[in-house]
Enzyme design. Structure first.
Site, PDB file in Angstrom:
ATOM      1  N   SER A  78      18.255 -10.835  -1.229  1.00 35.46           N
ATOM      2  CA  SER A  78      19.582 -11.353  -1.595  1.00 35.46           C
ATOM      3  C   SER A  78      20.117 -10.636  -2.824  1.00 35.46           C
ATOM      4  CB  SER A  78      19.433 -12.846  -1.893  1.00 35.46           C
ATOM      5  OG  SER A  78      20.607 -13.344  -2.473  1.00 35.46           O
ATOM      6  N   LYS A  99      12.817 -14.522  -4.016  1.00 39.82           N
ATOM      7  CA  LYS A  99      13.234 -13.337  -3.249  1.00 39.82           C
ATOM      8  C   LYS A  99      12.743 -12.064  -3.933  1.00 39.82           C
ATOM      9  CE  LYS A  99      15.243 -15.260   0.138  1.00 39.82           C
ATOM     10  NZ  LYS A  99      14.725 -15.079   1.492  1.00 39.82           N
ATOM     11  N   TYR A 156      14.983 -19.824  -6.579  1.00 39.45           N
ATOM     12  CA  TYR A 156      15.282 -19.212  -5.282  1.00 39.45           C
ATOM     13  C   TYR A 156      15.363 -17.688  -5.436  1.00 39.45           C
ATOM     14  CZ  TYR A 156      18.054 -17.400  -1.418  1.00 39.45           C
ATOM     15  OH  TYR A 156      18.502 -16.625  -0.376  1.00 39.45           O
TER      16      TYR A 156
HETATM   17  P1  NAD Z   1      18.829 -20.755   7.718  1.00 37.18           P
HETATM   18  O1  NAD Z   1      18.287 -21.904   6.952  1.00 37.18           O
HETATM   19  O2  NAD Z   1      19.916 -21.006   8.691  1.00 37.18           O
HETATM   20  O3  NAD Z   1      17.636 -20.015   8.478  1.00 37.18           O
HETATM   21  C1  NAD Z   1      16.312 -20.005   8.015  1.00 37.18           C
HETATM   22  C2  NAD Z   1      15.423 -20.468   9.147  1.00 37.18           C
HETATM   23  O4  NAD Z   1      14.065 -20.450   8.709  1.00 37.18           O
HETATM   24  C3  NAD Z   1      15.734 -21.893   9.599  1.00 37.18           C
HETATM   25  O5  NAD Z   1      15.897 -21.909  10.997  1.00 37.18           O
HETATM   26  C4  NAD Z   1      14.507 -22.692   9.173  1.00 37.18           C
HETATM   27  O6  NAD Z   1      14.227 -23.757  10.065  1.00 37.18           O
HETATM   28  C5  NAD Z   1      13.412 -21.628   9.165  1.00 37.18           C
HETATM   29  N1  NAD Z   1      12.310 -21.869   8.228  1.00 37.18           N
HETATM   30  C6  NAD Z   1      12.378 -22.190   6.914  1.00 37.18           C
HETATM   31  N2  NAD Z   1      11.139 -22.269   6.389  1.00 37.18           N
HETATM   32  C7  NAD Z   1      10.277 -21.961   7.405  1.00 37.18           C
HETATM   33  C8  NAD Z   1       8.859 -21.845   7.479  1.00 37.18           C
HETATM   34  N3  NAD Z   1       8.081 -22.058   6.414  1.00 37.18           N
HETATM   35  N4  NAD Z   1       8.311 -21.506   8.670  1.00 37.18           N
HETATM   36  C9  NAD Z   1       9.085 -21.275   9.761  1.00 37.18           C
HETATM   37  N5  NAD Z   1      10.421 -21.383   9.743  1.00 37.18           N
HETATM   38  C10 NAD Z   1      11.001 -21.711   8.573  1.00 37.18           C
HETATM   39  O7  NAD Z   1      19.266 -19.651   6.657  1.00 37.18           O
HETATM   40  P2  NAD Z   1      20.045 -18.285   6.853  1.00 37.18           P
HETATM   41  O8  NAD Z   1      21.349 -18.410   6.161  1.00 37.18           O
HETATM   42  O9  NAD Z   1      19.998 -17.862   8.250  1.00 37.18           O
HETATM   43  O10 NAD Z   1      19.157 -17.338   5.950  1.00 37.18           O
HETATM   44  C11 NAD Z   1      18.109 -16.563   6.484  1.00 37.18           C
HETATM   45  C12 NAD Z   1      17.396 -15.845   5.365  1.00 37.18           C
HETATM   46  O11 NAD Z   1      18.345 -15.050   4.659  1.00 37.18           O
HETATM   47  C13 NAD Z   1      16.767 -16.778   4.332  1.00 37.18           C
HETATM   48  O12 NAD Z   1      15.543 -16.226   3.942  1.00 37.18           O
HETATM   49  C14 NAD Z   1      17.734 -16.758   3.190  1.00 37.18           C
HETATM   50  O13 NAD Z   1      17.120 -16.992   1.957  1.00 37.18           O
HETATM   51  C15 NAD Z   1      18.281 -15.330   3.266  1.00 37.18           C
HETATM   52  N6  NAD Z   1      19.613 -15.197   2.678  1.00 37.18           N
HETATM   53  C16 NAD Z   1      20.610 -16.009   3.122  1.00 37.18           C
HETATM   54  C17 NAD Z   1      21.879 -15.917   2.524  1.00 37.18           C
HETATM   55  C18 NAD Z   1      22.999 -16.829   2.976  1.00 37.18           C
HETATM   56  O14 NAD Z   1      23.952 -17.001   2.243  1.00 37.18           O
HETATM   57  N7  NAD Z   1      22.977 -17.405   4.164  1.00 37.18           N
HETATM   58  C19 NAD Z   1      22.113 -14.995   1.521  1.00 37.18           C
HETATM   59  C20 NAD Z   1      21.084 -14.157   1.110  1.00 37.18           C
HETATM   60  C21 NAD Z   1      19.828 -14.280   1.706  1.00 37.18           C
HETATM   61  C1  UD1 Z   2      25.541 -18.699  -3.405  1.00 41.93           C
HETATM   62  C2  UD1 Z   2      24.202 -18.750  -4.099  1.00 41.93           C
HETATM   63  C3  UD1 Z   2      23.528 -17.402  -3.968  1.00 41.93           C
HETATM   64  C4  UD1 Z   2      23.433 -16.977  -2.513  1.00 41.93           C
HETATM   65  C5  UD1 Z   2      24.842 -16.979  -1.914  1.00 41.93           C
HETATM   66  C6  UD1 Z   2      24.776 -16.614  -0.463  1.00 41.93           C
HETATM   67  C7  UD1 Z   2      24.485 -20.373  -5.891  1.00 41.93           C
HETATM   68  C8  UD1 Z   2      24.613 -20.577  -7.371  1.00 41.93           C
HETATM   69  N1  UD1 Z   2      24.383 -19.095  -5.485  1.00 41.93           N
HETATM   70  O1  UD1 Z   2      26.346 -17.757  -4.054  1.00 41.93           O
HETATM   71  O2  UD1 Z   2      22.215 -17.468  -4.495  1.00 41.93           O
HETATM   72  O3  UD1 Z   2      22.878 -15.675  -2.401  1.00 41.93           O
HETATM   73  O4  UD1 Z   2      25.400 -18.289  -2.064  1.00 41.93           O
HETATM   74  O5  UD1 Z   2      25.956 -16.871   0.222  1.00 41.93           O
HETATM   75  O6  UD1 Z   2      24.466 -21.308  -5.112  1.00 41.93           O
HETATM   76  N2  UD1 Z   2      33.296 -22.277  -4.458  1.00 41.93           N
HETATM   77  C9  UD1 Z   2      34.313 -23.192  -4.643  1.00 41.93           C
HETATM   78  N3  UD1 Z   2      34.215 -24.418  -4.034  1.00 41.93           N
HETATM   79  C10 UD1 Z   2      33.141 -24.756  -3.239  1.00 41.93           C
HETATM   80  C11 UD1 Z   2      32.108 -23.794  -3.055  1.00 41.93           C
HETATM   81  C12 UD1 Z   2      32.212 -22.569  -3.676  1.00 41.93           C
HETATM   82  O7  UD1 Z   2      35.287 -22.926  -5.345  1.00 41.93           O
HETATM   83  O8  UD1 Z   2      33.094 -25.886  -2.730  1.00 41.93           O
HETATM   84  C13 UD1 Z   2      33.429 -20.938  -5.087  1.00 41.93           C
HETATM   85  C14 UD1 Z   2      32.289 -20.572  -6.037  1.00 41.93           C
HETATM   86  O9  UD1 Z   2      32.580 -21.015  -7.341  1.00 41.93           O
HETATM   87  C15 UD1 Z   2      32.266 -19.050  -5.899  1.00 41.93           C
HETATM   88  C16 UD1 Z   2      32.693 -18.808  -4.444  1.00 41.93           C
HETATM   89  O10 UD1 Z   2      33.375 -19.995  -4.040  1.00 41.93           O
HETATM   90  O11 UD1 Z   2      33.231 -18.465  -6.732  1.00 41.93           O
HETATM   91  C17 UD1 Z   2      31.531 -18.566  -3.508  1.00 41.93           C
HETATM   92  O12 UD1 Z   2      30.591 -19.621  -3.652  1.00 41.93           O
HETATM   93  P1  UD1 Z   2      29.347 -19.786  -2.656  1.00 41.93           P
HETATM   94  O13 UD1 Z   2      29.800 -19.689  -1.249  1.00 41.93           O
HETATM   95  O14 UD1 Z   2      28.608 -21.032  -3.067  1.00 41.93           O
HETATM   96  O15 UD1 Z   2      28.461 -18.502  -2.913  1.00 41.93           O
HETATM   97  P2  UD1 Z   2      27.873 -17.921  -4.297  1.00 41.93           P
HETATM   98  O16 UD1 Z   2      28.058 -18.870  -5.407  1.00 41.93           O
HETATM   99  O17 UD1 Z   2      28.394 -16.545  -4.446  1.00 41.93           O
END
Ligand code: NAD
Ligand code: UD1
Length: 336
Positions: free
Chosen positions: A124, A152, A148
């Site tokens: 991330s 990562k 978190y």
């Molecule tokens: P998500 O929660 O939808 O998907 C994660 C999946 O992993 C889920 O289906 C959950 O049931 C499964 N899981 C969690 N712990 C587990 C375990 N111990 N064993 C087996 N399965 C398990 O999340 P996502 O948004 O699809 O994210 C996927 C990955 O990407 C995560 O590692 C997350 O940290 C990373 N990531 C997500 C974002 C984001 O904003 N969505 C941003 C940066 C990184």
């Molecule tokens: C969040 C996570 C970050 C993760 C990323 C993935 C936190 C502090 N950080 O980032 O670790 O990698 O998601 O997508 O949670 N906002 C509003 N109203 C809302 C929600 C958000 O104004 O109800 C604003 C926030 O202040 C920010 C922007 O929208 O400026 C994006 O927010 P968000 O979607 O939560 O993502 P990040 O904060 O960038």
């Protein structure tokens, strides 16, 4: 190629499975369903005509992993499984380190035992130090601000150590910026449990009437309109980034780190307006104080992925909002 997809029932994992199948690769999904629903498999099947093998289980289960890797003749692993709520990680750090770090170690041990050499990991942009001026390339010093983000970074570092220790290991850390959007069919999308923490799913639930109004966290940032700026990337572009990364990294030893972002920053106001346009009405909002821990603005420098993987994000914020709206309006309560 057979690919173990941990967390493949989740948001990004399910979209990636669709594209793996389109490419002719064979995903095998391992997911504990702690944050997803098994019905996503029906959606993957509707879109692709193929139902990938699914194993309900935990990535920390060493015996299960070894069995899976050998029985399915897995050649590479894409590791999405993990917990991702920043606030929760502050309240329950051990749960996060156990799931995200210990889980990844158990996975790498099983891979080592079964001689599976290729791993692509969901890292991330949250690993980067927030004090640096955007755009952020992969050389920006790391300084995650919460458990978190540290979980990562620890996994990224362990992968680097593994690549240094075994000359045949191919370890790829993909640093996602802000993944949003949904499959263009409206059949798959993000389905957070409880009230969403993130902007896009919150907007989607306001649009569908599950939530009253968006609270804009901070209107006095040093940004063009005073609201926070982020790099939103469409989840299908992100999924495509995994295909490109795997195609590049399989058989290419070393530790590879790529930013996956669009390279553009958009404000909360931009997203609010784009979503209003997609759903055909202005969405209600209130102005709120800054959210603790937030930074004003960051976005990716995605040049390394473009140059090395031949990948770049193609979809606009209008695409992201239209696809999210199609998903949310046809599935107002998410997956059943
Ligand atoms: P998500 O929660 O939808 O998907 C994660 C999946 O992993 C889920 O289906 C959950 O049931 C499964 N899981 C969690 N712990 C587990 C375990 N111990 N064993 C087996 N399965 C398990 O999340 P996502 O948004 O699809 O994210 C996927 C990955 O990407 C995560 O590692 C997350 O940290 C990373 N990531 C997500 C974002 C984001 O904003 N969505 C941003 C940066 C990184
Ligand atoms: C969040 C996570 C970050 C993760 C990323 C993935 C936190 C502090 N950080 O980032 O670790 O990698 O998601 O997508 O949670 N906002 C509003 N109203 C809302 C929600 C958000 O104004 O109800 C604003 C926030 O202040 C920010 C922007 O929208 O400026 C994006 O927010 P968000 O979607 O939560 O993502 P990040 O904060 O960038």
């Amino acid at each position: 190629m057979k690919i173990l997809v941990t967390g493949g029932a989740g948001y990004i994992g399910s979209h990636t499975c669709v594209q793996l199948i389109d490419k002719g690769w064979q995903p095998v999904i391992l997911d504990s369903l702690v944050n997803s629903k098994v019905s996503v498999l029906d959606r993957i099947e509707s879109i692709t005509g193929h139902r990938p093998p699914f194993i309900k289980g935990d990535v920390r289960d060493a015996d299960l992993l070894s069995k899976l890797l050998s029985e399915h003749s897995v050649e590479a692993v894409i590791h999405f499984a993990g917990l991702k709520a920043v606030g929760e990680s502050v309240a329950q750090p051990l749960r996060y380190y156990d799931n995200n770090v210990h889980g990844s170690v158990v996975l790498m041990q099983a891979m080592q035992k079964c001689a599976v050499k290729t791993l692509v990991f969901s890292s991330s942009a949250t690993v980067y130090g927030h004090a640096f001026a955007p755009p952020w390339n992969e050389q920006v010093p790391t300084a995650p601000a919460n458990p978190y983000g540290r979980s990562k970074l620890m996994v990224d570092q362990i992968m680097g150590d593994m690549a240094a220790a075994d000359a045949a290991c191919s370890m790829t850390s993909l640093r996602y910026f802000n993944p949003v959007g949904a499959h263009a069919s409206g059949l798959m999308g993000e389905d957070p449990q409880g009230t969403p923490n993130n902007l896009m799913p919150y907007l989607a639930q306001v649009a569908v009437g599950r939530l009253e109004a968006l609270q804009i966290y901070g209107t006095d940032y040093d940004t063009p309109d005073g609201t926070g700026v982020r790099d939103y990337i469409h989840v299908t572009d992100l999924a495509q980034g995994h295909i490109a990364a795997l195609a590049y990294a399989h058989g290419q030893p070393g530790h590879h780190v790529f930013n996956l972002g669009s390279g553009q920053g958009h404000s909360v106001m931009d997203m609010l307006k784009a979503f209003g346009k997609a759903c055909g009405r202005e969405l209600p909002y209130t102005l709120s104080p800054r959210r603790p821990g937030d930074v004003a603005a960051y976005w990716a420098n995605p040049q390394h992925a473009r140059n090395t993987l031949g990948w770049h994000a193609e979809k606009s914020i209008d695409d992201m909002c239209q696809d999210t709206w199609r998903w949310q309006s046809s599935n107002p309560n998410g997956y059943l």
